[in-house]
Design a protein around this motif. Sequence first.
Motif, mmCIF file in Angstrom:
data_model
loop_
_atom_site.group_PDB
_atom_site.id
_atom_site.type_symbol
_atom_site.label_atom_id
_atom_site.label_comp_id
_atom_site.label_asym_id
_atom_site.label_seq_id
_atom_site.Cartn_x
_atom_site.Cartn_y
_atom_site.Cartn_z
ATOM 1 N N HIS A 145 0.824 -1.209 0.000
ATOM 2 C CA HIS A 145 0.000 0.000 0.000
ATOM 3 C C HIS A 145 0.860 1.262 0.000
ATOM 4 O O HIS A 145 0.451 2.297 -0.546
ATOM 5 C CB HIS A 145 -0.929 -0.003 1.216
ATOM 6 C CG HIS A 145 -2.156 0.833 1.037
ATOM 7 N ND1 HIS A 145 -3.148 0.522 0.138
ATOM 8 C CD2 HIS A 145 -2.554 1.992 1.636
ATOM 9 C CE1 HIS A 145 -4.102 1.429 0.192
ATOM 10 N NE2 HIS A 145 -3.764 2.339 1.088
ATOM 11 N N PRO A 238 -8.728 -0.567 2.830
ATOM 12 C CA PRO A 238 -7.493 0.225 2.847
ATOM 13 C C PRO A 238 -6.956 0.518 4.240
ATOM 14 O O PRO A 238 -5.745 0.707 4.409
ATOM 15 C CB PRO A 238 -7.905 1.515 2.128
ATOM 16 C CG PRO A 238 -9.020 1.102 1.230
ATOM 17 C CD PRO A 238 -9.773 0.061 2.002
ATOM 18 N N TYR A 283 -7.957 1.942 -4.176
ATOM 19 C CA TYR A 283 -6.783 2.200 -3.335
ATOM 20 C C TYR A 283 -7.121 2.941 -2.047
ATOM 21 O O TYR A 283 -6.661 2.576 -0.961
ATOM 22 C CB TYR A 283 -5.762 2.996 -4.155
ATOM 23 C CG TYR A 283 -4.503 3.354 -3.407
ATOM 24 C CD1 TYR A 283 -3.572 2.379 -3.071
ATOM 25 C CD2 TYR A 283 -4.239 4.673 -3.048
ATOM 26 C CE1 TYR A 283 -2.406 2.702 -2.389
ATOM 27 C CE2 TYR A 283 -3.079 5.009 -2.367
ATOM 28 C CZ TYR A 283 -2.169 4.019 -2.041
ATOM 29 O OH TYR A 283 -1.024 4.345 -1.359
#
Length: 636
Positions: A145, A238, A283
């Motif tokens: 990430h 996320p 994302y």
Amino acid sequence: MKRQLVPRLLLTVSLSVAAFVVLAGPAPKRAAPRNYTIEQFMKTIRFGGADISPDEQTVLFSSNQDGVFNLYEIPFNGGGQPKQLTFSKTDAIFVIGYLTDGRILYSSDQGGNELNHIYLRERDGAVSDLTPGEKAKFQFGGLSHDRKSFFYQSNQRNKAAFDVFEMDLTTMKPRLIFENPGGFFPGDVSPDKRSIALSRPYTSTNGDVYLYDIQTKENKLLTKHEGEVNNGPEGFSPDSKKLLISTDEGNEFAYVKAYDLSTGQSMVLDKANWDIAGDYLSYKGRYRVLSVNNDARTELKIIDTRTNQPIKLPPMPGGDVTGVNIADSEGRMIFFVNSSNSPSTLFSYDIKSGKAAPLVRGLNPEINADDLVSGEVVRFKSFDGMEVPALLYKPKDVKPGTKLPAILQIHGGPGGQTRLTYSPLTQYLVNSGYVVLAVNNRGSSGYGKTFFAADDRKHGDADLKDCVESKKFLTQTGYVDPVKIGIMGGSYGGYMTLAGLAFTPEEFAVGVDIFGVANWLRTLNSMPEWWGPQREAMFKEIGNPKTDSVALYNKSPLFHTERIKKPLIVIQGANDPRVLKIESDEIVANVKKNGVPVEYVTFPDEGHGFVKKENEITAYKAVKEFLDKYLKGPGQ
């Protein structure tokens, strides 16, 4: 009086239409569909994934437009021809994606052996293998990430189990973060790099999800259940607080729930009257991409998580939207649109402006799209009353009284599904005057877990009877010649072809076997080691060679070739790791002893499927010539 208004209105409409028809004159007669060569059909472009550059100005994709899958770039807003980045003439190259500095990751094997490695392409075009190793398979597991590393899985230590590594993008040095004890398939690594989602399949209809803590090495079961329940990880949120899990617990179809990692509680997130085929978050978590397997079509929604409502996509040509890739900024995306009569087109879409641009069209411009045929979802009752779905492709402009040859098309698996996506072989055969019926026999996925499990331990029997029963459906259409129906399939569909010729020798006029299983005893014993726990699941579904040898012998066409009396063509790749070439060698040799016409086409540089256009052209041309000779016959 009011009651007269309706008929008057209807009469007015009818007169208006009639007047329009008279004024307009007879409708122009549509030209008869043109016949195309296999070379023209194979000029269609196939894609192998796509990604958006870090600056969101270009799109990276892999396609086989030069004959072998290679990497290409094109501006995000379209315009001009794609720029080719790799130039392999032998091994297929499939895109993984961009790194933040513009370098590129891709995957490639050697001649179709499925032993993929991960490669890094520098901005100057130099390439290095990041995962060197003999006889090992390396699978990409996602960018971290923070975009400072990526994860991959490797069976280099233990051929039957995939370990998980993190590769630092500065030093390009990997570190082991999960040593697989066996029995697990790794999924995503959480954005905070604390956890790994693991799946543990027991059978094809039963499995669990575990959460592995990278720091403490604790492996926690998340999906404790009773009975046959298929659970699998979809991905983390996320913020790493939730894990999306696919399950069919208490339901006929798969749905998705969100599991809270801190409380252990879960809630249903998405559910439909069909299987949820995919569910993941962008994302930053702004969008959730949801796809549903709706009766062999992909029904897609992109949900704004702030409102929990689908966003409005631009008008698209008819077909399924697939392969959605949303940029990290969440302002732009790319996707493909595909249908049964139209190959994929790659699109870019700016979410804020609402502008979409077709970047690369898959259809060969030499082919008139109006000459292609759409698949129709049909259903028929099988021998025991079970309803079986299928996809019907009928040639255009069939004259009344015409009796056409037909071919049953059987998918791979077991457990696969033929979907309403574009197939150049299907269109080639239909364009050549064949009716094609793609049968999703019992055991196919997408129609509920009861239907999926209905062929367990009955392979080459109940599922084959579905195929035999489909002949009645074809005959009842009125335009199929009942004595000119053949059977064709690849992989498990190839097995069904051989089983049809051996176990129901009078039912099918010809057979087309494309790398199909002939000997279950050998195939199950020689499954690639990297299938790991999937091997045990296959044993439970089909049979264990150690304990079910008699049953497997009885359902293996190789041991019953004396019954095969109809013409057969066999297609095989020499590097196939799933169905070994010896399977086809032996079936061809044995059937030839019967004095039956047998044709054998082999490819030294292919595995379990085709990645080179030249080879596909050779194979499909041979198939059509075989069918013209032994199924259609002269004069048709």
